[in-house]
Design a protein around this motif. Structure first.
Motif, mmCIF file in Angstrom:
data_model
loop_
_atom_site.group_PDB
_atom_site.id
_atom_site.type_symbol
_atom_site.label_atom_id
_atom_site.label_comp_id
_atom_site.label_asym_id
_atom_site.label_seq_id
_atom_site.Cartn_x
_atom_site.Cartn_y
_atom_site.Cartn_z
ATOM 1 N N ILE A 183 0.834 -1.208 0.000
ATOM 2 C CA ILE A 183 0.000 0.000 0.000
ATOM 3 C C ILE A 183 0.869 1.259 0.000
ATOM 4 C CG2 ILE A 183 -1.630 1.355 1.380
ATOM 5 C CD1 ILE A 183 -2.876 -1.366 2.237
ATOM 6 N N GLU A 184 1.964 1.241 0.765
ATOM 7 C CA GLU A 184 2.868 2.394 0.782
ATOM 8 C C GLU A 184 3.487 2.632 -0.597
ATOM 9 O OE1 GLU A 184 3.338 4.731 3.155
ATOM 10 O OE2 GLU A 184 1.596 3.669 3.969
ATOM 11 N N VAL A 185 3.848 1.535 -1.265
ATOM 12 C CA VAL A 185 4.406 1.672 -2.610
ATOM 13 C C VAL A 185 3.340 2.196 -3.573
ATOM 14 C CG1 VAL A 185 5.432 0.458 -4.567
ATOM 15 C CG2 VAL A 185 6.133 -0.123 -2.244
ATOM 16 N N MET A 186 2.099 1.715 -3.413
ATOM 17 C CA MET A 186 1.005 2.208 -4.256
ATOM 18 C C MET A 186 0.835 3.716 -4.097
ATOM 19 S SD MET A 186 -1.973 -0.688 -3.848
ATOM 20 C CE MET A 186 -1.573 -2.434 -3.900
ATOM 21 N N LYS A 187 0.913 4.191 -2.867
ATOM 22 C CA LYS A 187 0.766 5.628 -2.617
ATOM 23 C C LYS A 187 1.895 6.412 -3.281
ATOM 24 C CE LYS A 187 -1.787 5.164 1.733
ATOM 25 N NZ LYS A 187 -1.737 5.341 3.214
ATOM 26 N N THR A 188 3.095 5.852 -3.240
ATOM 27 C CA THR A 188 4.230 6.493 -3.899
ATOM 28 C C THR A 188 4.011 6.540 -5.410
ATOM 29 O OG1 THR A 188 5.759 5.745 -2.171
ATOM 30 C CG2 THR A 188 6.724 6.379 -4.277
ATOM 31 N N GLU A 189 3.502 5.431 -5.952
ATOM 32 C CA GLU A 189 3.209 5.382 -7.382
ATOM 33 C C GLU A 189 2.149 6.412 -7.765
ATOM 34 O OE1 GLU A 189 4.387 3.235 -10.098
ATOM 35 O OE2 GLU A 189 5.996 3.250 -8.633
ATOM 36 N N LEU A 190 1.118 6.505 -6.936
ATOM 37 C CA LEU A 190 0.010 7.416 -7.228
ATOM 38 C C LEU A 190 0.443 8.888 -7.209
ATOM 39 C CD1 LEU A 190 -2.822 5.645 -5.201
ATOM 40 C CD2 LEU A 190 -2.710 5.909 -7.689
ATOM 41 N N ALA A 191 1.575 9.167 -6.562
ATOM 42 C CA ALA A 191 2.083 10.538 -6.508
ATOM 43 C C ALA A 191 2.841 10.924 -7.768
ATOM 44 C CB ALA A 191 2.988 10.708 -5.286
ATOM 45 N N LYS A 192 3.070 9.964 -8.657
ATOM 46 C CA LYS A 192 3.799 10.232 -9.893
ATOM 47 C C LYS A 192 2.896 10.970 -10.887
ATOM 48 C CE LYS A 192 6.961 6.304 -9.502
ATOM 49 N NZ LYS A 192 7.437 5.050 -10.126
ATOM 50 N N PRO A 193 3.490 11.800 -11.724
ATOM 51 C CA PRO A 193 2.712 12.601 -12.687
ATOM 52 C C PRO A 193 1.784 11.770 -13.569
ATOM 53 C CG PRO A 193 4.983 13.351 -12.621
ATOM 54 C CD PRO A 193 4.926 12.105 -11.798
ATOM 55 N N GLU A 194 2.224 10.584 -13.962
ATOM 56 C CA GLU A 194 1.398 9.789 -14.872
ATOM 57 C C GLU A 194 0.105 9.283 -14.229
ATOM 58 O OE1 GLU A 194 4.988 6.994 -13.932
ATOM 59 O OE2 GLU A 194 4.562 9.148 -13.939
ATOM 60 N N TYR A 195 0.044 9.360 -12.903
ATOM 61 C CA TYR A 195 -1.171 8.919 -12.208
ATOM 62 C C TYR A 195 -1.886 10.077 -11.523
ATOM 63 C CZ TYR A 195 0.782 4.269 -12.986
ATOM 64 O OH TYR A 195 1.291 3.128 -13.566
ATOM 65 N N SER A 196 -1.642 11.282 -12.003
ATOM 66 C CA SER A 196 -2.247 12.476 -11.377
ATOM 67 C C SER A 196 -3.768 12.472 -11.473
ATOM 68 C CB SER A 196 -1.687 13.744 -12.025
ATOM 69 O OG SER A 196 -1.986 13.779 -13.421
ATOM 70 N N GLY A 197 -4.303 11.710 -12.411
ATOM 71 C CA GLY A 197 -5.752 11.651 -12.561
ATOM 72 C C GLY A 197 -6.431 10.709 -11.587
ATOM 73 N N LEU A 198 -5.653 9.932 -10.860
ATOM 74 C CA LEU A 198 -6.211 8.979 -9.897
ATOM 75 C C LEU A 198 -6.228 9.580 -8.495
ATOM 76 C CD1 LEU A 198 -4.466 5.633 -10.967
ATOM 77 C CD2 LEU A 198 -6.582 6.637 -11.821
ATOM 78 N N LYS A 199 -7.297 9.339 -7.765
ATOM 79 C CA LYS A 199 -7.407 9.845 -6.394
ATOM 80 C C LYS A 199 -7.797 8.707 -5.462
ATOM 81 C CE LYS A 199 -9.858 13.166 -3.446
ATOM 82 N NZ LYS A 199 -10.953 14.166 -3.384
ATOM 83 N N LEU A 200 -6.898 8.383 -4.515
ATOM 84 C CA LEU A 200 -7.188 7.343 -3.524
ATOM 85 C C LEU A 200 -8.068 7.937 -2.434
ATOM 86 C CD1 LEU A 200 -6.719 4.477 -2.395
ATOM 87 C CD2 LEU A 200 -4.651 5.364 -1.275
ATOM 88 N N VAL A 201 -9.297 7.413 -2.307
ATOM 89 C CA VAL A 201 -10.241 8.006 -1.358
ATOM 90 C C VAL A 201 -10.383 7.219 -0.058
ATOM 91 C CG1 VAL A 201 -11.570 9.216 -3.119
ATOM 92 C CG2 VAL A 201 -12.178 6.852 -2.528
ATOM 93 N N GLU A 202 -10.023 5.931 -0.072
ATOM 94 C CA GLU A 202 -10.138 5.149 1.163
ATOM 95 C C GLU A 202 -9.379 3.827 1.050
ATOM 96 O OE1 GLU A 202 -13.527 3.074 4.075
ATOM 97 O OE2 GLU A 202 -14.146 4.509 2.537
ATOM 98 N N THR A 203 -8.835 3.391 2.187
ATOM 99 C CA THR A 203 -8.270 2.050 2.300
ATOM 100 C C THR A 203 -9.100 1.298 3.329
ATOM 101 O OG1 THR A 203 -6.019 2.798 1.763
ATOM 102 C CG2 THR A 203 -6.244 0.687 2.907
ATOM 103 N N ALA A 204 -9.735 0.232 2.894
ATOM 104 C CA ALA A 204 -10.595 -0.569 3.776
ATOM 105 C C ALA A 204 -9.933 -1.914 4.046
ATOM 106 C CB ALA A 204 -11.963 -0.769 3.122
ATOM 107 N N TYR A 205 -10.371 -2.561 5.103
ATOM 108 C CA TYR A 205 -9.764 -3.835 5.502
ATOM 109 C C TYR A 205 -10.836 -4.909 5.662
ATOM 110 C CZ TYR A 205 -5.826 -0.779 6.375
ATOM 111 O OH TYR A 205 -4.818 0.143 6.218
ATOM 112 N N GLY A 206 -10.721 -5.957 4.861
ATOM 113 C CA GLY A 206 -11.674 -7.058 4.925
ATOM 114 C C GLY A 206 -11.215 -8.189 5.809
#
Length: 343
Positions: A183-206
């Protein structure tokens, strides 16, 4: 963790060996990369437990490698995945003068004394899927790095939703080490310019519980009416989320990816609920581990960092720090290739 959990949690079997004491080659042996692979090697294949679908597939890969190098691969193991249930089988392999042992450890430390004793008797030890204490084996075959797994998940969800929109993560338990690392790596990836259109709104736990994950999926969709995609890097979560989406108004509107097995996800790919998901191929893991065992037993490698060797159809590999070899990026499954896999 148990072989069964390896399929459900996808969390404890890809841990990095950082911070652990150095393992791999601990003797004065010198590698001879030009040495031929010995024929008629005796290799014991020891999964966490027998009759587990995941390890049955890995065993097939081990046997394929054995056939290719003219080695005798003997599969054996406990019916349960208790911490010390593999010790007897390790001792037996050493007593039978096997050349090498390929093992997925139920418990990193519980098997260590037996492995150290076996190595002292000349047995080469390769761990795969789940490592033992590094100083108790020669080489560890890891499925994929945390970066490969996590970055791949972000890429798949971005492609599925067209690169723009709200996304959520449906994880396993809040304290699952590898899930949290991914998840931490995903957040780092999401901060990259190519993913600027994506917005992480919640992390849930099943909590890696089917019904809880099903309900959490429903909750995410209700809480975020503009949600476009869900990443669930756990096979329990991704299957439960797919089941919910497949029979809801969100099918085809909210995209889903994650880590799952082809057999559990096939119907959801075929009915259009899921475009793609990923997981490593256990047969390749078994294949690579067996070739590595043969390379060790033939003197091509000792387990030292930087050593190179060839693993049949998989090509050349290089041993990394602490005796670790990484199989490679997870396999991505889609409608085009999912029927080629059975696990």
């Amino acid at each position: 963790m148990s072989g069964a959990v390896a399929l459900t949690a996808c969390g404890g079997t890809t841990k990095d060996s950082a911070g652990q004491q150095t393992g791999g080659a601990t003797n004065a042996a010198k590698a001879d990369p030009n040495a031929p692979l010995k024929e008629n090697l005796k290799i014991t294949f020891l999964p966490k437990q027998v009759n587990n679908p995941y390890f049955t597939v890995a065993q097939k890969g081990a046997e394929q490698a054995g056939t290719a190098i003219k080695a005798e691969v003997k599969a054996t193991g406990p019916s349960d995945a208790a911490a010390s249930s593999q010790v007897t089988y390790i001792n037996t392999a050493a007593q039978q003068k096997q050349n090498a042992l390929v093992i997925s450890a139920n418990d990193a430390n519980a098997v260590a004394p037996a492995l150290k004793s076996a190595r002292g008797q000349g047995l080469k030890v390769v761990t795969f899927d789940s490592d033992a204490a590094p100083d108790a084996r020669d080489v560890f075959i890891n499925q994929a790095t945390s970066n490969e797994i996590a970055a791949g998940q972000v890429k798949l969800i971005s492609e599925a939703i067209g690169g723009s929109g709200e996304i959520a993560i449906l994880s396993a338990t809040p304290n699952a080490t590898n899930q949290n690392a991914w998840i931490e790596v995903m957040k780092t990836e999401l901060a990259k310019p190519e993913y600027s259109g994506l917005k992480l709104v919640e992390t849930a736990y099943g909590n890696d519980d089917d019904q809880t994950s099903f309900q959490k999926t429903q909750g995410l969709l209700q809480a975020h009416p503009n949600l476009k995609g869900i990443i669930s890097p756990t096979t329990v979560g991704v299957a439960a989320a797919a089941r919910y989406l497949s029979s809801s108004e969100y099918k085809g509107k909210v995209q889903l990816t994650g880590l799952g097995t082809p057999n559990q996800m096939r119907k959801f790919v075929q009915d259009g609920t899921v475009k793609s998901f990923a997981l490593w191929d256990p047969s390749k893991l078994g294949y690579l581990a067996t070739y590595t065992a043969a390379a060790l037993a033939s003197g091509q490698i000792t387990g030292a960092e930087g050593e190179k060797y060839k693993a049949g159809d998989l090509g050349e590999y290089t041993i990394g720090a602490k005796g670790e070899v990484v199989l490679g990026p997870p396999t991505v499954f889609t409608k085009d290739n999912i029927d080629k896999f059975d696990f």
